[in-house]
Write a protein that holds these residues in place. Structure first.
Motif, PDB file in Angstrom:
ATOM      1  N   ALA A 135      28.807 -59.919 -71.214  1.00  0.00           N
ATOM      2  CA  ALA A 135      30.084 -60.598 -71.010  1.00  0.00           C
ATOM      3  C   ALA A 135      30.886 -59.966 -69.876  1.00  0.00           C
ATOM      4  CB  ALA A 135      30.892 -60.584 -72.306  1.00  0.00           C
ATOM      5  N   VAL A 136      30.890 -58.645 -69.795  1.00  0.00           N
ATOM      6  CA  VAL A 136      31.599 -57.974 -68.697  1.00  0.00           C
ATOM      7  C   VAL A 136      31.012 -58.402 -67.350  1.00  0.00           C
ATOM      8  CG1 VAL A 136      32.060 -55.743 -67.606  1.00  0.00           C
ATOM      9  CG2 VAL A 136      32.366 -56.013 -70.080  1.00  0.00           C
ATOM     10  N   SER A 137      29.690 -58.460 -67.282  1.00  0.00           N
ATOM     11  CA  SER A 137      29.053 -58.900 -66.033  1.00  0.00           C
ATOM     12  C   SER A 137      29.395 -60.346 -65.715  1.00  0.00           C
ATOM     13  CB  SER A 137      27.534 -58.722 -66.127  1.00  0.00           C
ATOM     14  OG  SER A 137      27.186 -57.356 -66.128  1.00  0.00           O
ATOM     15  N   LEU A 138      29.481 -61.190 -66.748  1.00  0.00           N
ATOM     16  CA  LEU A 138      29.874 -62.580 -66.528  1.00  0.00           C
ATOM     17  C   LEU A 138      31.288 -62.664 -65.950  1.00  0.00           C
ATOM     18  CD1 LEU A 138      28.632 -64.450 -69.731  1.00  0.00           C
ATOM     19  CD2 LEU A 138      27.922 -64.922 -67.377  1.00  0.00           C
ATOM     20  N   TYR A 139      32.192 -61.874 -66.496  1.00  0.00           N
ATOM     21  CA  TYR A 139      33.579 -61.876 -66.035  1.00  0.00           C
ATOM     22  C   TYR A 139      33.625 -61.602 -64.527  1.00  0.00           C
ATOM     23  CZ  TYR A 139      38.472 -60.375 -65.567  1.00  0.00           C
ATOM     24  OH  TYR A 139      39.793 -60.226 -65.171  1.00  0.00           O
ATOM     25  N   ALA A 175      39.053 -62.737 -76.119  1.00  0.00           N
ATOM     26  CA  ALA A 175      38.962 -64.193 -76.309  1.00  0.00           C
ATOM     27  C   ALA A 175      37.506 -64.634 -76.391  1.00  0.00           C
ATOM     28  CB  ALA A 175      39.688 -64.906 -75.167  1.00  0.00           C
ATOM     29  N   TRP A 176      36.642 -63.992 -75.617  1.00  0.00           N
ATOM     30  CA  TRP A 176      35.208 -64.326 -75.630  1.00  0.00           C
ATOM     31  C   TRP A 176      34.602 -63.990 -76.997  1.00  0.00           C
ATOM     32  CZ3 TRP A 176      30.658 -61.421 -76.044  1.00  0.00           C
ATOM     33  CH2 TRP A 176      29.479 -62.055 -75.637  1.00  0.00           C
ATOM     34  N   ILE A 177      34.977 -62.858 -77.574  1.00  0.00           N
ATOM     35  CA  ILE A 177      34.483 -62.475 -78.893  1.00  0.00           C
ATOM     36  C   ILE A 177      34.926 -63.477 -79.952  1.00  0.00           C
ATOM     37  CG2 ILE A 177      34.711 -60.747 -80.731  1.00  0.00           C
ATOM     38  CD1 ILE A 177      34.924 -58.624 -78.488  1.00  0.00           C
ATOM     39  N   ASP A 178      36.180 -63.902 -79.879  1.00  0.00           N
ATOM     40  CA  ASP A 178      36.763 -64.750 -80.927  1.00  0.00           C
ATOM     41  C   ASP A 178      36.421 -66.229 -80.780  1.00  0.00           C
ATOM     42  OD1 ASP A 178      37.939 -62.548 -82.074  1.00  0.00           O
ATOM     43  OD2 ASP A 178      39.905 -62.874 -81.138  1.00  0.00           O
ATOM     44  N   ARG A 179      35.991 -66.631 -79.605  1.00  0.00           N
ATOM     45  CA  ARG A 179      35.795 -68.066 -79.362  1.00  0.00           C
ATOM     46  C   ARG A 179      34.732 -68.640 -80.297  1.00  0.00           C
ATOM     47  NH1 ARG A 179      33.156 -71.207 -74.473  1.00  0.00           N
ATOM     48  NH2 ARG A 179      34.142 -73.237 -74.766  1.00  0.00           N
ATOM     49  N   ASP A 180      35.107 -69.693 -81.007  1.00  0.00           N
ATOM     50  CA  ASP A 180      34.215 -70.350 -81.956  1.00  0.00           C
ATOM     51  C   ASP A 180      33.808 -71.692 -81.375  1.00  0.00           C
ATOM     52  OD1 ASP A 180      32.763 -70.966 -84.171  1.00  0.00           O
ATOM     53  OD2 ASP A 180      34.477 -71.417 -85.456  1.00  0.00           O
ATOM     54  N   VAL A 181      32.579 -71.780 -80.900  1.00  0.00           N
ATOM     55  CA  VAL A 181      32.095 -72.973 -80.225  1.00  0.00           C
ATOM     56  C   VAL A 181      30.628 -73.159 -80.592  1.00  0.00           C
ATOM     57  CG1 VAL A 181      31.481 -71.652 -78.154  1.00  0.00           C
ATOM     58  CG2 VAL A 181      31.874 -74.093 -77.954  1.00  0.00           C
ATOM     59  N   PRO A 182      30.150 -74.382 -80.746  1.00  0.00           N
ATOM     60  CA  PRO A 182      28.713 -74.571 -80.965  1.00  0.00           C
ATOM     61  C   PRO A 182      27.904 -73.970 -79.827  1.00  0.00           C
ATOM     62  CG  PRO A 182      29.912 -76.613 -81.415  1.00  0.00           C
ATOM     63  CD  PRO A 182      30.897 -75.667 -80.784  1.00  0.00           C
ATOM     64  N   HIS A 183      26.812 -73.314 -80.159  1.00  0.00           N
ATOM     65  CA  HIS A 183      26.041 -72.627 -79.112  1.00  0.00           C
ATOM     66  C   HIS A 183      25.579 -73.589 -78.029  1.00  0.00           C
ATOM     67  CE1 HIS A 183      22.550 -74.043 -81.539  1.00  0.00           C
ATOM     68  NE2 HIS A 183      21.940 -74.065 -80.368  1.00  0.00           N
ATOM     69  N   SER A 218      26.771 -69.456 -72.546  1.00  0.00           N
ATOM     70  CA  SER A 218      27.287 -68.164 -72.104  1.00  0.00           C
ATOM     71  C   SER A 218      28.315 -67.584 -73.073  1.00  0.00           C
ATOM     72  CB  SER A 218      27.909 -68.281 -70.703  1.00  0.00           C
ATOM     73  OG  SER A 218      26.903 -68.532 -69.747  1.00  0.00           O
ATOM     74  N   SER A 219      28.618 -68.312 -74.139  1.00  0.00           N
ATOM     75  CA  SER A 219      29.514 -67.809 -75.176  1.00  0.00           C
ATOM     76  C   SER A 219      28.762 -66.811 -76.049  1.00  0.00           C
ATOM     77  CB  SER A 219      30.020 -68.966 -76.030  1.00  0.00           C
ATOM     78  OG  SER A 219      28.932 -69.560 -76.739  1.00  0.00           O
ATOM     79  N   LEU A 220      29.499 -66.112 -76.927  1.00  0.00           N
ATOM     80  CA  LEU A 220      28.834 -65.222 -77.875  1.00  0.00           C
ATOM     81  C   LEU A 220      27.907 -66.008 -78.805  1.00  0.00           C
ATOM     82  CD1 LEU A 220      28.331 -62.444 -79.056  1.00  0.00           C
ATOM     83  CD2 LEU A 220      30.460 -62.664 -80.371  1.00  0.00           C
ATOM     84  N   PRO A 221      28.329 -67.145 -79.372  1.00  0.00           N
ATOM     85  CA  PRO A 221      27.368 -67.930 -80.169  1.00  0.00           C
ATOM     86  C   PRO A 221      26.142 -68.354 -79.363  1.00  0.00           C
ATOM     87  CG  PRO A 221      29.598 -68.652 -80.648  1.00  0.00           C
ATOM     88  CD  PRO A 221      29.701 -67.716 -79.470  1.00  0.00           C
ATOM     89  N   TRP A 263      22.398 -67.202 -80.279  1.00  0.00           N
ATOM     90  CA  TRP A 263      21.385 -68.205 -80.593  1.00  0.00           C
ATOM     91  C   TRP A 263      20.143 -68.000 -79.741  1.00  0.00           C
ATOM     92  CZ3 TRP A 263      19.273 -71.161 -83.918  1.00  0.00           C
ATOM     93  CH2 TRP A 263      18.283 -72.049 -83.498  1.00  0.00           C
ATOM     94  N   HIS A 264      20.324 -67.788 -78.451  1.00  0.00           N
ATOM     95  CA  HIS A 264      19.187 -67.594 -77.542  1.00  0.00           C
ATOM     96  C   HIS A 264      18.303 -66.451 -78.036  1.00  0.00           C
ATOM     97  CE1 HIS A 264      17.893 -67.881 -73.068  1.00  0.00           C
ATOM     98  NE2 HIS A 264      16.938 -67.274 -73.736  1.00  0.00           N
ATOM     99  N   LEU A 265      18.936 -65.325 -78.408  1.00  0.00           N
ATOM    100  CA  LEU A 265      18.172 -64.161 -78.830  1.00  0.00           C
ATOM    101  C   LEU A 265      17.597 -64.333 -80.237  1.00  0.00           C
ATOM    102  CD1 LEU A 265      20.456 -61.371 -77.357  1.00  0.00           C
ATOM    103  CD2 LEU A 265      18.191 -62.067 -76.544  1.00  0.00           C
ATOM    104  N   THR A 266      18.344 -64.959 -81.136  1.00  0.00           N
ATOM    105  CA  THR A 266      17.836 -65.173 -82.489  1.00  0.00           C
ATOM    106  C   THR A 266      16.599 -66.051 -82.469  1.00  0.00           C
ATOM    107  OG1 THR A 266      20.027 -64.913 -83.480  1.00  0.00           O
ATOM    108  CG2 THR A 266      18.382 -66.117 -84.759  1.00  0.00           C
TER     109      THR A 266
END
Length: 302
Positions: free
Chosen positions: A116-120, A156-164, A169-172, A176-179
């Motif tokens: 996420a830091v690299s994305l920022y 905000a990136w940690i807390d964002r709740d969005v379908p993967h 590029s969100s945390l979900p 999902w990609h890794l799971t």
């Protein structure tokens, strides 16, 4: 064969994978953005060509198949014309890519906070006007809002709740990609997981492990030069040949290689905020994956 998941955004369309004509020995490099994609492409190129001097710029040899800036037919034709062993870049999770037993799928995992830091910082290096032109999006009439600090953006990136599927590029999306890859690698010998921190800690050892997985034999005397060519410093010095520059989207090519380090996310957050991330991560991914993903290099068997 189960149907493929479809992922679309302003500049990607994973349906371009449907019907792709694989060859025996193809390599698909599937990563989240800023998780070691170009690094793994370079490692594969070095192992395949067994020389630090590559015949073409890396993005030309290893195109991003689902990116819509280049027409699909053009990308397919470029790959069909290749006579070397092919290694193809994708940011699509494996549930959106055809699974072929002749193909090796390499998935790189990086601590999501570091990703996420690299994305920022990557977003700061993107030319917004050029991106809008290439994706045919209308220019905005109002000035953009001031960008939040890295700390506030990360929270905000940690807390964002969005379908993967809405934002990979969100945390979900990252989880999902890794799971999905984690579950596949447990039962499919042609799915290889590589940890970004292992590449940092033991690049030579990891390159040998990847070579074994790809059934590539490298003469012993070539290893030092190949490993040196895959180091952060060597790659940054050759950014003009290695960085994906399709459409001129980057303001500064050399800034693509910023630090290449781990732990940057933890540096920004307090202990309470790190615990907040940890709780969120456990909502999104299985415990065995998280032990692997959050570990220090060498802590757990691969």
């Amino acid at each position: 064969m189960p149907s493929l998941a479809t992922y679309r955004s302003a500049h990607i369309d994973s349906s371009r994978w449907e019907g792709f004509p694989f060859r025996d020995g193809d390599v698909v490099i599937s990563t989240r953005s800023k998780s070691g994609t170009t690094w793994m492409q370079m490692i594969c190129a070095l192992l395949i060509f067994q020389s630090p001097e590559l015949p073409e710029p890396l993005p030309a040899m290893s195109p991003w198949l689902e990116q819509t800036i280049a027409p699909k037919d053009e990308v397919y034709e470029r790959l069909a014309a290749q006579r070397h062993r092919r290694f193809i870049k994708t940011h699509t999770p494996l549930d959106g890519v055809p699974m072929d037993p002749r193909v090796t799928y390499v998935v790189v995992g990086r601590h999501p906070l570091d990703m996420a830091v690299s994305l920022y910082h990557m977003y700061d290096n993107l030319d917004g006007e050029r991106f809008r032109a290439l994706t045919r999006r209308p220019a905005t009439a109002t000035a953009p809002e001031p960008r939040p600090s890295l700390h506030d953006w990360l929270i905000a990136w940690i807390d964002r709740d969005v379908p993967h599927s809405d934002d990979l590029s969100s945390l979900p999306g990252a989880m999902w990609h890794l799971t999905d890859a984690w579950e596949r690698h447990l039962c499919r010998p042609n799915v290889l997981l590589v940890h970004y921190d292992d590449l940092l800690a033991d690049l030579a050892g990891e390159m040998r492990r990847i070579a074994d997985a790809l059934d590539i034999t490298v003469p012993e005397h070539l290893w030092p030069a190949l490993v040196d060519a895959a180091t952060f410093g060597s790659m940054k010095s050759r950014a003009d040949r290695l960085v994906p520059t399709a459409g001129g989207l980057l303001k500064d090519v050399t800034a693509f290689f910023r630090r290449g380090a781990s732990g940057t996310g933890s540096e920004v957050l307090t202990e309470e905020e790190l615990a907040r991330y940890d709780r969120r991560a456990h909502e999104l991914a299985p415990a065995d994956l998280l032990r692997w993903l959050h570990r220090r290099p060498g802590d757990l068997p691969r």
